[in-house]
Design a protein around this motif. Structure first.
Motif: not given
Length: 828
Positions: A496-516
């Motif tokens: 659940m935490a993984f899905g929620s954290d990823l949803a918080d980043r839904a507005g970013r493009s793939f290249d804008a995600l954290e490198p890790e």
């Protein structure tokens, strides 16, 4: 022209080989006789038989073509993926097998999420009994196409059918050939021992009476044995068919296999059709047969079928309709390339490739289930049961070790630049307030122990083959002590935490995600295009409190993508979830099991020794291989060093807490924390092998054995205890002294009863209470030197661990509470 004459003409023209022509003609002539027996005249029978055999021949040809094309597609992918692997990544095949396992368990959880109501209603209780058996029988009737009159049972059955159909469609897309059956029902898991004991005549007559022969396909013709429902064929007509099934069951698949030096690669494309061979006239007939010759109840049957389908689909996605052949092709591509290097570098590369190939083959055997086939069924049953009972006796306090999960959950999230506190907060909420039922149903969240009774013990033992009764005992202990409860909620919280954290980043493009995070995705096959599909607005779930979630189950049913494309992304996405969850809540490493078990089989001497040695080490193996890969994926020496240092430090600190909790549970004061032996024990505890920490303060483990015995595992340990008891008493008798049989009997009973170490997550000292109030009271009646032994025990505590007992040996009740100050300076 008669059909057989057409076949002869095709042979002369070279269009079909003589062997296949002979088989087709035999089928044709046999079918003519069957139609004649059904009342047709000779001309009509010849026409109908010709049409049937031609249709069957063409159907098999289409299925072979589909499977062949799929396998060729995999071979082409192998060439692209594994060419020059020695330069790109020598570990690539092993990683792909680990990913296959992640997809398997991810897809398995998707299937289980789709039948959440079924699992929640009928999940087993603490002693392994299925709940609400009356409704389970009504669900079984609905699955067999019979109206039960129970709306809830029908709704549950419809959900199961939907997952059956999804699994069938996915399997066929990857090379299988499974026809659709509206009233498929519950697959049988035949008990080979029961069937063999009954004998062929009794078994076959029972099947002949109960089977619906109008729905059972004659493999030779592709048509039913009976031309009308409710009409049985002659017993002699179906006897060869039943003999073939009987041989397959009682020989456990060896009836059509010959021992050879080859790899034994067999295609999965028809394996699932084999489970659909027998159909019964009614649900009552199914249940009656299952009672006589079955191995699983309907609840277990549904789960086993979907789990098996998930495994086979994952294997075929990675390596084609014949996964072992697909793996061999991948290995040959790598070995071909390394053979062309030449010189010392070439020899080293080839040697490394051979080692990786050997381990890959073992990993495939474990994944496919082949590694669980016993060499000696009776011996495997005996020793697997022994391991289960040892688990119950020795892991009763294992839930106290789970304090280290707090750290592993945080570190797993932080390594991906996610919120490290989110999984902890979510876990606490789920544990105290429960899981929102509608959200859990929408997103497919289920607790592992609802569908996998061995989920908790797998964290320490890995996937094991074992008899049901003793497995129930070990599961009861691990559920009763809270370990299963915590593990369930930790895993759901991480997801659940993984899905929620990823949803918080839904507005970013793939290249804008954290490198890790981006590296973690890329290394597991998630691309920028996949990310764009996953974060599409219609694919994001909003919970009742307004929180956003990315989730594979919700994505699959709400994305605008084509279903086939959506399925592919959803399966890879769920595999990513599974991989992250394994980092956060380590359980069992496929690579680790392959390292320990090799090609050994249950029931063989080597196989049983290996399975004993790996007991309680699955967690630590998972930790080791996961963290090794995580560090390798990081960029830069200081990044790796910082991560590794932080991981060791934090896990050691929580290991120290676990050590002290266990000391108190044993009736001892906490150990002093100002010496090296304590911190080495804490380090080992943090890595999941706390038993080895004992050797930093003593020459024996907590179980009484030496280092070699501890490495060999608990099964060897119990044999050592019995051997020492016999030898010591024989020595006393030879010296003219009285034997101490009573002491040894109590010692073994104390150490190896199922409740020996039982300590739930409650401030109630159940473990030490049983020891002091029962076994310490019995021992003086059987052992004249009991008081002396109790005093020696206290002296050893002070000498080896610099601590004392807060509940002294031999005392029915404690005289004081634990001295927590002892942690700051030990007893002298």
């Amino acid at each position: 022209m008669r059909f057989d004459a057409c076949i002869d003409a095709a042979v002369k023209a070279g269009e079909i080989d003589a062997e296949r022509a002979a088989a087709v003609k035999a089928d044709y002539l046999d079918q003519i006789e069957r139609y004649k027996l059904g009342g047709m005249n000779a001309a009509e029978a010849q026409i109908a038989a010709g049409e049937d055999v031609l249709e069957s021949f063409m159907k098999r040809a289409r299925a072979r073509r589909h499977a062949t094309l799929r396998q060729l597609e995999v071979m082409g992918r192998n060439e692209a993926r594994y060419a020059n692997a020695h330069e790109k990544d020598p570990d690539i095949v092993l990683k792909d097998l680990e990913w296959t396992e992640a997809e398997f368990h991810g897809l398995e959880r998707q299937f289980m999420g789709g039948i959440r109501d079924f699992l929640e209603t009928h999940r087993t209780n603490i002693i392994g009994q299925v709940r609400d058996r009356a409704q389970l029988m009504e669900v079984t009737r609905e699955l067999h196409g019979e109206a039960s009159g129970n709306a809830a049972a029908k709704e549950v059955a419809d959900a199961i059918k939907a997952q059956y159909e999804r699994a069938r469609t996915l399997a066929n897309a990857n090379g299988m050939d499974i026809g659709k059956l509206e009233d498929f029902g519950v697959p049988h898991s035949h008990d080979a021992d029961k069937i063999e004991q009954a004998g062929f005549e009794q078994w076959s007559r029972d099947v002949w009476e109960r089977a619906d022969w109008h729905r059972i396909e004659n493999f030779a013709t592709g048509k039913p044995f009976s031309f009308k429902s409710g009409v049985k064929p002659f017993y002699d007509d179906v006897r060869p068919f039943l003999e073939d099934i009987y041989r397959g069951i009682v020989t456990r698949g060896w009836d059509d296999r010959a021992p050879s030096m080859g790899m034994g690669a067999r295609a999965l494309k028809n394996s699932r059709s084999a489970h659909r061979v027998l159909h019964f006239k009614s649900a009552d007939d199914w249940m009656a047969y299952n009672e006589l010759f079955g191995r699983e109840n309907p609840f277990e049957g549904v789960i086993s079928h979907l789990r098996g389908m998930a495994r086979d689909i994952a294997l075929m996605r990675s390596f084609g309709p014949n996964p072992k052949a697909g793996l061999e092709h991948a290995i040959q591509v790598i070995e071909r390339d390394t053979s062309t290097i030449g010189g010392e570098a070439g020899r080293k590369a080839s040697a490394l490739a051979r080692r990786k190939a050997a381990k890959a083959r073992v990993m495939m055997r474990i994944l496919s289930g082949e590694a669980n086939q016993p060499a000696d069924h009776a011996m495997a049953t005996l020793l697997a049961g022994t391991r289960n009972l040892l688990t119950a006796a020795q892991l009763g306090s294992a839930s106290l070790s789970q304090v280290t999960d707090v750290v592993s959950m945080r570190i797993a999230a932080k390594a991906l630049a996610l919120n490290p506190n989110a999984p902890i907060k979510t876990m606490i909420e789920i544990s105290t307030k429960g899981l929102d039922r509608q959200m859990a149903k929408d997103l497919g969240y289920v607790f592992d122990t609802w569908f996998d009774t061995g989920a908790a013990q797998a964290r320490f033992m890995g996937d094991i083959w074992s008899p049901e009764l003793t497995e129930r005992v070990s599961n009861a202990v691990l559920r009763g002590n809270g370990m299963a409860f915590l593990t369930d909620r930790e895993r759901v919280a991480v997801s659940m935490a993984f899905g929620s954290d990823l949803a918080d980043r839904a507005g970013r493009s793939f290249d804008a995600l954290e490198p890790e995070l981006r590296t973690f995705m890329e290394n597991r096959g998630i691309s920028a295009n996949d990310w764009d599909a996953l974060r599409a607005p219609e694919a994001i779930y909003t919970d009742p409190r307004g929180g956003k979630h990315l989730n594979p189950n919700w994505f699959l049913e709400h994305t605008s993508l084509d279903r086939a494309e959506a399925e592919d992304i959803a399966i890879r996405w769920s595999g990513l979830w599974q991989a992250h969850q394994e980092y956060a809540i380590p359980s069992s490493s496929l690579r680790g099991r392959a390292t320990f078990l090799g090609n050994s089989a249950p029931g063989s001497f080597v196989g049983e020794f290996a399975r004993s040695s790996i007991m309680y080490k699955s967690y630590s193996l998972s930790v080791f291989f996961n963290q090794l890969r995580r560090v390798r994926e990081m960029q830069g020496f200081w990044t790796k060093a910082t991560y590794a240092t932080a991981w060791v430090a934090q896990m050691t600190l929580m290991g120290a807490l676990a050590v002290q909790l266990k000391e108190v549970a044993k009736g001892r004061d906490p150990r002093p924390m100002d010496d090296t032996p304590f911190w080495m024990a804490a380090f080992m505890q943090g890595g999941g092998v706390g038993i080895f920490g004992d050797f930093f303060a003593s020459e024996t483990s907590r179980a009484g054995g030496g280092l070699a015995e501890t490495l060999a595992g608990p099964v060897v340990g119990i044999a050592g205890d019995v051997t020492r008891a016999v030898a010591s008493n024989a020595a006393r008798i030879s010296e003219g002294k009285a034997p101490l049989l009573g002491r040894d009997v109590v010692k073994i009973a104390r150490r190896y009863n199922p409740a020996a170490t039982f300590q739930p997550l409650l401030p109630i000292p159940t473990r030490v209470a049983l020891d002091r109030m029962l076994w310490d009271q019995i021992q003086p009646f059987l052992d004249p030197e009991a008081d002396k032994q109790f005093r020696q025990y206290e002296k050893r505590l002070a000498r080896d661990y610099r601590t004392t007992s807060w509940w002294e040996r031999g005392s029915f009740l404690p005289e004081r509470s634990p001295d927590l100050n002892n942690a700051l300076g030990g007893a002298q």
